[in-house]
Design a protein around this motif. Structure first.
Motif, PDB file in Angstrom:
ATOM      1  N   ARG A  45       0.830  -1.209   0.000  1.00  0.00           N
ATOM      2  CA  ARG A  45       0.000   0.000   0.000  1.00  0.00           C
ATOM      3  C   ARG A  45       0.865   1.260   0.000  1.00  0.00           C
ATOM      4  N   ARG A  46       1.866   1.301   0.869  1.00  0.00           N
ATOM      5  CA  ARG A  46       2.763   2.464   0.921  1.00  0.00           C
ATOM      6  C   ARG A  46       3.593   2.583  -0.360  1.00  0.00           C
ATOM      7  N   ALA A  47       4.040   1.457  -0.901  1.00  0.00           N
ATOM      8  CA  ALA A  47       4.846   1.472  -2.128  1.00  0.00           C
ATOM      9  C   ALA A  47       4.024   2.007  -3.301  1.00  0.00           C
ATOM     10  N   CYS A  48       2.771   1.575  -3.431  1.00  0.00           N
ATOM     11  CA  CYS A  48       1.916   2.065  -4.510  1.00  0.00           C
ATOM     12  C   CYS A  48       1.617   3.556  -4.326  1.00  0.00           C
ATOM     13  N   ALA A  49       1.429   3.975  -3.084  1.00  0.00           N
ATOM     14  CA  ALA A  49       1.199   5.401  -2.825  1.00  0.00           C
ATOM     15  C   ALA A  49       2.418   6.221  -3.255  1.00  0.00           C
ATOM     16  N   ARG A  50       3.602   5.706  -3.008  1.00  0.00           N
ATOM     17  CA  ARG A  50       4.822   6.408  -3.414  1.00  0.00           C
ATOM     18  C   ARG A  50       4.897   6.507  -4.936  1.00  0.00           C
ATOM     19  N   LEU A  51       4.596   5.422  -5.623  1.00  0.00           N
ATOM     20  CA  LEU A  51       4.613   5.439  -7.088  1.00  0.00           C
ATOM     21  C   LEU A  51       3.551   6.399  -7.633  1.00  0.00           C
ATOM     22  N   ASP A  52       2.403   6.480  -6.969  1.00  0.00           N
ATOM     23  CA  ASP A  52       1.360   7.428  -7.386  1.00  0.00           C
ATOM     24  C   ASP A  52       1.862   8.862  -7.290  1.00  0.00           C
ATOM     25  N   ARG A  53       2.624   9.178  -6.253  1.00  0.00           N
ATOM     26  CA  ARG A  53       3.172  10.542  -6.120  1.00  0.00           C
ATOM     27  C   ARG A  53       4.139  10.849  -7.269  1.00  0.00           C
ATOM     28  N   PHE A  54       4.948   9.878  -7.654  1.00  0.00           N
ATOM     29  CA  PHE A  54       5.837  10.077  -8.806  1.00  0.00           C
ATOM     30  C   PHE A  54       5.014  10.342 -10.069  1.00  0.00           C
ATOM     31  N   ALA A  55       3.953   9.552 -10.273  1.00  0.00           N
ATOM     32  CA  ALA A  55       3.126   9.699 -11.467  1.00  0.00           C
ATOM     33  C   ALA A  55       2.478  11.086 -11.511  1.00  0.00           C
ATOM     34  N   ARG A  56       1.924  11.531 -10.382  1.00  0.00           N
ATOM     35  CA  ARG A  56       1.279  12.852 -10.342  1.00  0.00           C
ATOM     36  C   ARG A  56       2.283  13.964 -10.620  1.00  0.00           C
ATOM     37  N   ALA A  57       3.519  13.778 -10.203  1.00  0.00           N
ATOM     38  CA  ALA A  57       4.562  14.785 -10.414  1.00  0.00           C
ATOM     39  C   ALA A  57       5.195  14.677 -11.807  1.00  0.00           C
ATOM     40  N   GLY A  58       4.833  13.638 -12.554  1.00  0.00           N
ATOM     41  CA  GLY A  58       5.406  13.446 -13.891  1.00  0.00           C
ATOM     42  C   GLY A  58       6.860  13.028 -13.856  1.00  0.00           C
ATOM     43  N   LYS A  59       7.278  12.362 -12.779  1.00  0.00           N
ATOM     44  CA  LYS A  59       8.672  11.937 -12.629  1.00  0.00           C
ATOM     45  C   LYS A  59       8.806  10.441 -12.901  1.00  0.00           C
ATOM     46  N   ASP A  60       9.950  10.060 -13.409  1.00  0.00           N
ATOM     47  CA  ASP A  60      10.259   8.650 -13.668  1.00  0.00           C
ATOM     48  C   ASP A  60      11.166   8.140 -12.548  1.00  0.00           C
ATOM     49  N   PRO A  61      10.623   7.365 -11.607  1.00  0.00           N
ATOM     50  CA  PRO A  61      11.441   6.883 -10.495  1.00  0.00           C
ATOM     51  C   PRO A  61      12.443   5.808 -10.886  1.00  0.00           C
ATOM     52  N   PHE A  62      12.348   5.314 -12.111  1.00  0.00           N
ATOM     53  CA  PHE A  62      13.213   4.224 -12.553  1.00  0.00           C
ATOM     54  C   PHE A  62      14.333   4.692 -13.468  1.00  0.00           C
ATOM     55  N   ALA A  63      14.383   5.990 -13.740  1.00  0.00           N
ATOM     56  CA  ALA A  63      15.426   6.531 -14.619  1.00  0.00           C
ATOM     57  C   ALA A  63      16.798   6.359 -13.969  1.00  0.00           C
ATOM     58  N   PRO A  64      17.788   5.982 -14.759  1.00  0.00           N
ATOM     59  CA  PRO A  64      19.139   5.837 -14.195  1.00  0.00           C
ATOM     60  C   PRO A  64      19.748   7.207 -13.897  1.00  0.00           C
ATOM     61  N   VAL A  65      20.814   7.202 -13.126  1.00  0.00           N
ATOM     62  CA  VAL A  65      21.574   8.427 -12.879  1.00  0.00           C
ATOM     63  C   VAL A  65      22.178   8.857 -14.219  1.00  0.00           C
ATOM     64  N   PRO A  66      22.012  10.122 -14.605  1.00  0.00           N
ATOM     65  CA  PRO A  66      22.609  10.573 -15.878  1.00  0.00           C
ATOM     66  C   PRO A  66      24.123  10.333 -15.881  1.00  0.00           C
ATOM     67  N   PRO A  67      24.685   9.960 -17.017  1.00  0.00           N
ATOM     68  CA  PRO A  67      26.115   9.624 -17.075  1.00  0.00           C
ATOM     69  C   PRO A  67      27.030  10.799 -16.737  1.00  0.00           C
ATOM     70  N   ASP A  68      26.556  12.037 -16.934  1.00  0.00           N
ATOM     71  CA  ASP A  68      27.399  13.196 -16.644  1.00  0.00           C
ATOM     72  C   ASP A  68      27.188  13.758 -15.233  1.00  0.00           C
ATOM     73  N   GLU A  69      26.398  13.061 -14.420  1.00  0.00           N
ATOM     74  CA  GLU A  69      26.122  13.504 -13.044  1.00  0.00           C
ATOM     75  C   GLU A  69      27.381  13.339 -12.190  1.00  0.00           C
ATOM     76  N   VAL A  70      27.697  14.353 -11.389  1.00  0.00           N
ATOM     77  CA  VAL A  70      28.827  14.279 -10.464  1.00  0.00           C
ATOM     78  C   VAL A  70      28.292  13.712  -9.151  1.00  0.00           C
ATOM     79  N   CYS A  71      28.855  12.591  -8.718  1.00  0.00           N
ATOM     80  CA  CYS A  71      28.360  11.890  -7.532  1.00  0.00           C
ATOM     81  C   CYS A  71      29.445  11.812  -6.478  1.00  0.00           C
ATOM     82  N   SER A  72      29.037  11.902  -5.230  1.00  0.00           N
ATOM     83  CA  SER A  72      30.010  11.766  -4.142  1.00  0.00           C
ATOM     84  C   SER A  72      30.491  10.324  -4.068  1.00  0.00           C
TER      85      SER A  72
END
Length: 143
Positions: free
Chosen positions: A69-96
């Motif tokens: 239930r909580r996991a689906c609610a989290r995915l619903d928030r991503f959908a409403r925001a138009g975000k892709d929670p499964f997108a990889p980190v961009p290759p040019d991203e600077v990471c610690s």
């Protein structure tokens, strides 16, 4: 005469093909595919979600995921925001260089009408943030 012969052969061909198959109701043809994900977690530290493979179904909520239930609610928030929670980190991203432990996960299935095939780890700061962003779909990991 030729037209009559052509019509007769067309009727014979249809008859030989057998009955015309029934189409599903229009509602079924237009319905989005079910949201069904398979979440596989390995090398997770102590957490409410143990290592293993879980199914997560949304709309309606179901599957073997312990926090469906909580996991689906989290995915619903991503959908409403138009975000892709499964997108990889961009290759040019600077990471610690922060290391968050050995936990890894893989998510496959269907979400928002599209195919999902995503891998997650906690090998650097970007990947840790990406993992945390998706909790509780992914468990809270501890090294």
């Amino acid at each position: 005469m030729r037209l009559a012969a052509l019509a007769a052969s067309a009727v014979a061909a249809v008859a030989a093909a057998g009955p015309i198959p029934q189409l599903p109701p229009l509602g079924e043809l237009l319905a989005p595919p079910p949201e069904r994900l398979t979440v596989t977690v390995e090398h997770n530290g102590t957490s409410r979600v143990a290592n293993g493979t879980y199914t997560l179904e949304c709309e309606p909520v179901g599957g073997s995921h312990p926090e469906a239930r909580r996991a689906c609610a989290r995915l619903d928030r991503f959908a409403r925001a138009g975000k892709d929670p499964f997108a990889p980190v961009p290759p040019d991203e600077v990471c610690s260089g922060t290391y968050g432990g050995r936990a890894v996960a893989r998510i496959t299935g269907t979400w928002q009408g599209r195919r999902v095939e995503a891998s997650f780890s906690r090998k650097n700061g970007c990947e840790i943030s990406r993992w945390k962003e998706l909790e509780p779909v992914l468990p809270s990991a501890r090294s």
